[in-house]
Structures are given as structure tokens and as C-alpha cells.
Design an enzyme around this catalytic site. Sequence first.
Site, mmCIF file in Angstrom:
data_model
loop_
_atom_site.group_PDB
_atom_site.id
_atom_site.type_symbol
_atom_site.label_atom_id
_atom_site.label_comp_id
_atom_site.label_asym_id
_atom_site.label_seq_id
_atom_site.Cartn_x
_atom_site.Cartn_y
_atom_site.Cartn_z
ATOM 1 N N HIS A 276 4.019 1.332 2.282
ATOM 2 C CA HIS A 276 5.215 0.647 1.781
ATOM 3 C C HIS A 276 5.910 1.494 0.709
ATOM 4 O O HIS A 276 7.135 1.601 0.670
ATOM 5 C CB HIS A 276 4.849 -0.684 1.117
ATOM 6 C CG HIS A 276 4.321 -1.729 2.042
ATOM 7 N ND1 HIS A 276 3.023 -2.145 2.019
ATOM 8 C CD2 HIS A 276 4.930 -2.442 3.019
ATOM 9 C CE1 HIS A 276 2.846 -3.095 2.923
ATOM 10 N NE2 HIS A 276 3.985 -3.284 3.561
ATOM 11 N N GLU B 134 7.282 3.054 11.189
ATOM 12 C CA GLU B 134 7.098 3.261 12.636
ATOM 13 C C GLU B 134 5.752 2.751 13.145
ATOM 14 O O GLU B 134 5.509 2.762 14.341
ATOM 15 C CB GLU B 134 7.267 4.748 12.983
ATOM 16 C CG GLU B 134 8.718 5.160 12.956
ATOM 17 C CD GLU B 134 8.953 6.586 13.427
ATOM 18 O OE1 GLU B 134 8.045 7.425 13.280
ATOM 19 O OE2 GLU B 134 10.053 6.849 13.927
ATOM 20 N N LYS B 135 4.874 2.325 12.238
ATOM 21 C CA LYS B 135 3.618 1.735 12.727
ATOM 22 C C LYS B 135 3.947 0.522 13.603
ATOM 23 O O LYS B 135 3.341 0.297 14.637
ATOM 24 C CB LYS B 135 2.702 1.328 11.578
ATOM 25 C CG LYS B 135 1.383 0.770 12.106
ATOM 26 C CD LYS B 135 0.396 0.497 11.016
ATOM 27 C CE LYS B 135 0.723 -0.750 10.248
ATOM 28 N NZ LYS B 135 0.585 -1.984 11.040
ATOM 29 N N ASP B 136 4.939 -0.254 13.154
ATOM 30 C CA ASP B 136 5.408 -1.392 13.954
ATOM 31 C C ASP B 136 6.551 -0.894 14.835
ATOM 32 O O ASP B 136 7.713 -1.245 14.636
ATOM 33 C CB ASP B 136 5.872 -2.508 13.025
ATOM 34 C CG ASP B 136 4.736 -3.038 12.178
ATOM 35 O OD1 ASP B 136 3.881 -3.748 12.714
ATOM 36 O OD2 ASP B 136 4.676 -2.691 10.977
ATOM 37 N N HIS C 85 0.865 -1.185 0.000
ATOM 38 C CA HIS C 85 0.000 0.000 0.000
ATOM 39 C C HIS C 85 0.899 1.232 0.000
ATOM 40 O O HIS C 85 2.139 1.110 0.009
ATOM 41 C CB HIS C 85 -0.929 -0.016 1.218
ATOM 42 C CG HIS C 85 -0.216 -0.285 2.514
ATOM 43 N ND1 HIS C 85 0.581 0.650 3.111
ATOM 44 C CD2 HIS C 85 -0.164 -1.397 3.287
ATOM 45 C CE1 HIS C 85 1.084 0.145 4.214
ATOM 46 N NE2 HIS C 85 0.664 -1.101 4.357
ATOM 47 N N SER D 27 -1.469 -3.571 5.567
ATOM 48 C CA SER D 27 -1.944 -4.596 4.631
ATOM 49 C C SER D 27 -3.226 -5.219 5.149
ATOM 50 O O SER D 27 -4.068 -5.693 4.393
ATOM 51 C CB SER D 27 -0.884 -5.678 4.463
ATOM 52 O OG SER D 27 0.308 -5.092 4.031
HETATM 53 O O1 PAF Z 1 6.777 -5.523 8.981
HETATM 54 C C1 PAF Z 1 6.674 -6.502 8.220
HETATM 55 O O2 PAF Z 1 5.990 -6.493 7.188
HETATM 56 C C2 PAF Z 1 7.394 -7.794 8.576
HETATM 57 O O3 PAF Z 1 7.392 -8.010 9.943
HETATM 58 C C3 PAF Z 1 8.830 -7.865 8.010
HETATM 59 C C4 PAF Z 1 9.717 -6.804 8.600
HETATM 60 C C5 PAF Z 1 8.773 -7.729 6.495
HETATM 61 C C6 PAF Z 1 9.443 -9.229 8.329
HETATM 62 O O4 PAF Z 1 8.696 -10.282 7.794
#
Ligand code: PAF
Length: 294
Positions: free
Chosen positions: A52, A163-165, A49, A201
Site C-alpha cells: 500500500h 496489480e496483485k488484484d 503494508h 493484508s
Molecule cells: O483492493 C482493495 O483493497 C479493495 O478492493 C478496494 C479497492 C479498496 C475497494 O474496497
Amino acid sequence: MLSTISTNNSITASFMQVFTTVSETQKQIENWQSNGLKIGFVPTMGALHAGHISLVKQSLEDNDRTVVSVFVNPNQFNNAADLEKYPRTFDRDSEMLRDVGVDLMFFPSVNEIYPTPDIRKFDFGDLEKVMEGEHRPGHFNGVAQVVSRLFEIVMPDNAYFGEKDFQQLAIINAMVKQLALKVKIVPCTILREANGLAMSSRNERLNTTDRENAKVIYETLKQAKEELATNGVEVVKKKAIERLNSSGFLKAEYLEISEAESLKAANKIEAGLNYIICLAVWLGDVRLIDNVRA
Ligand code: PAF
């Protein structure tokens, strides 16, 4: 971006290589590196999306060549149904990556990434015991396994993470330190839909009504941030969780106000430290995470 120069010296075409094997990918990257080219890398699980694409654009700007991997990593799913339901949209993904000017898309099979089972156990101490780590046992070990393996293959100078994760980013930084890797980790800010919903996603699995309703997540985070100016941490947390749960469609899994470096839960806000408010909520059978700096 790879380009062909026509006889009148104008750039006439760019193309993206799509490789499924480690050997082809490494061969191409070694070739670039031997020519002194700087490699940027964006690891993804596909279902791409605009969030990314913003990471990819940053990489294109910073590096001579950009590699994007699309690999749904089974080792980081602690829930078989979640893995099964994860959206897979290869055709659209490859088109988006080609259009933005990516040089190489790496699209490996599980066997290619894990020719033998990866039995490594990472230890990230307290960082992995809270929030996502607490609610998704084994998740960060799987993330560290795949990201370290991908780094081994791609050998990037720079790697881009959203930074969402936020906790994942902290884990990756800790892993890079532990393994003494040379890659520079570049954090990228959260991209949001018009109503404030963080791009993910997983949003693909929401219907139109859910997607609109999901705006309550960011509204709650912003309100909690505001309230921290006048209320104690516990009160703010309680009110925010109540707000989510009383929406009628969201169910909070956790909402935490933490010190942004150690991710330790805060019981009060101290001057000179940075804080982050993180949450995970369920909207039907879709699990969403989000955060704001406090
Ligand atoms: O954030 C993600 O999409 C996944 O955790 C990653 C970093 C691609 C690892 O599979």
C-alpha cells in the site's frame, strides 16, 4: 504533503487530517481543487503494508495532495466470516500514513458510505464471469459500488491500484469507462516479501511457518511461466495445480492462464498477445491470490 513553513523558511512539520465524514472530506478537497491542486487517491481496506505504501508514494510523487481511504467494504464480501476476520488496525494504519506524508486519511463508517443501501447492479460482461468473479459471486459489484462512491466523494485526478488484484484493476478500468469518469487509473506493480510471497493484508493472518510455506505460490507461478515456453496451456495448468495441491498445505481454488486484456482463458499462446497467469489458493482458512505476466 501539507507542510508548515517556519520563519526561517524551513519545513518544520507536516500533518495529516483524519476525517470520518463525507462532508468534511469533500469540503477540504473542494478547497484544494479550487486552488488548482492535483489530487491523488489510494483506496484501501486498511491493514496497510509496504505494498500500500508503495502506491501512496507513487501518488505523493504524482500529485499535490494525497488522500487515502480506509474502509472495509461489507458489500464486496460474499462470505460473512471473511468480513468478520478481515484485520482492522486503525492506529498502525494512521501512523504509517502520517509518517509517509499523506495529507488526508478518510476513515468513514458504513453508514457514511452507504446512507441508503446501494442497489446498483453493474454489468462487466465476461470480465466478471471468470476467476475471482466466478468464485466470489457479487464481489466485483461490491467493489464497483464502493470505488464509484469513493470517487464521487474524493473526485481524484489520479487513483492508484495494485496489480496483485489484476482482475479488480480490469473491472475498475471498465467501470471508469462505463461511467465516463475523468479519473486516471494508475496500475502499480506487485510488491513481494523476501521469499516471493505477494504482499497482502491477509498475510497478517498467517503464522510464521505458513508465511514461509507460502513461497510455493510464487515459485509455482514462475515455473508455470517458464514451462509455457515448451508446453501447452492445459499441461502447464495441470502441473501447476498439482504442485500447489501436493505441497501438503496449499489448496488451489483456481489457476488460470488468460489473455491479459479480456481475461478470457487461453487454450494456446498466440504471438502478439499478452497473457497472465492468475491463481487463488487456500492456506488453512486464509485465501490468497497472486499472478505473473506470462
Ligand atoms: O483492493 C482493495 O483493497 C479493495 O478492493 C478496494 C479497492 C479498496 C475497494 O474496497
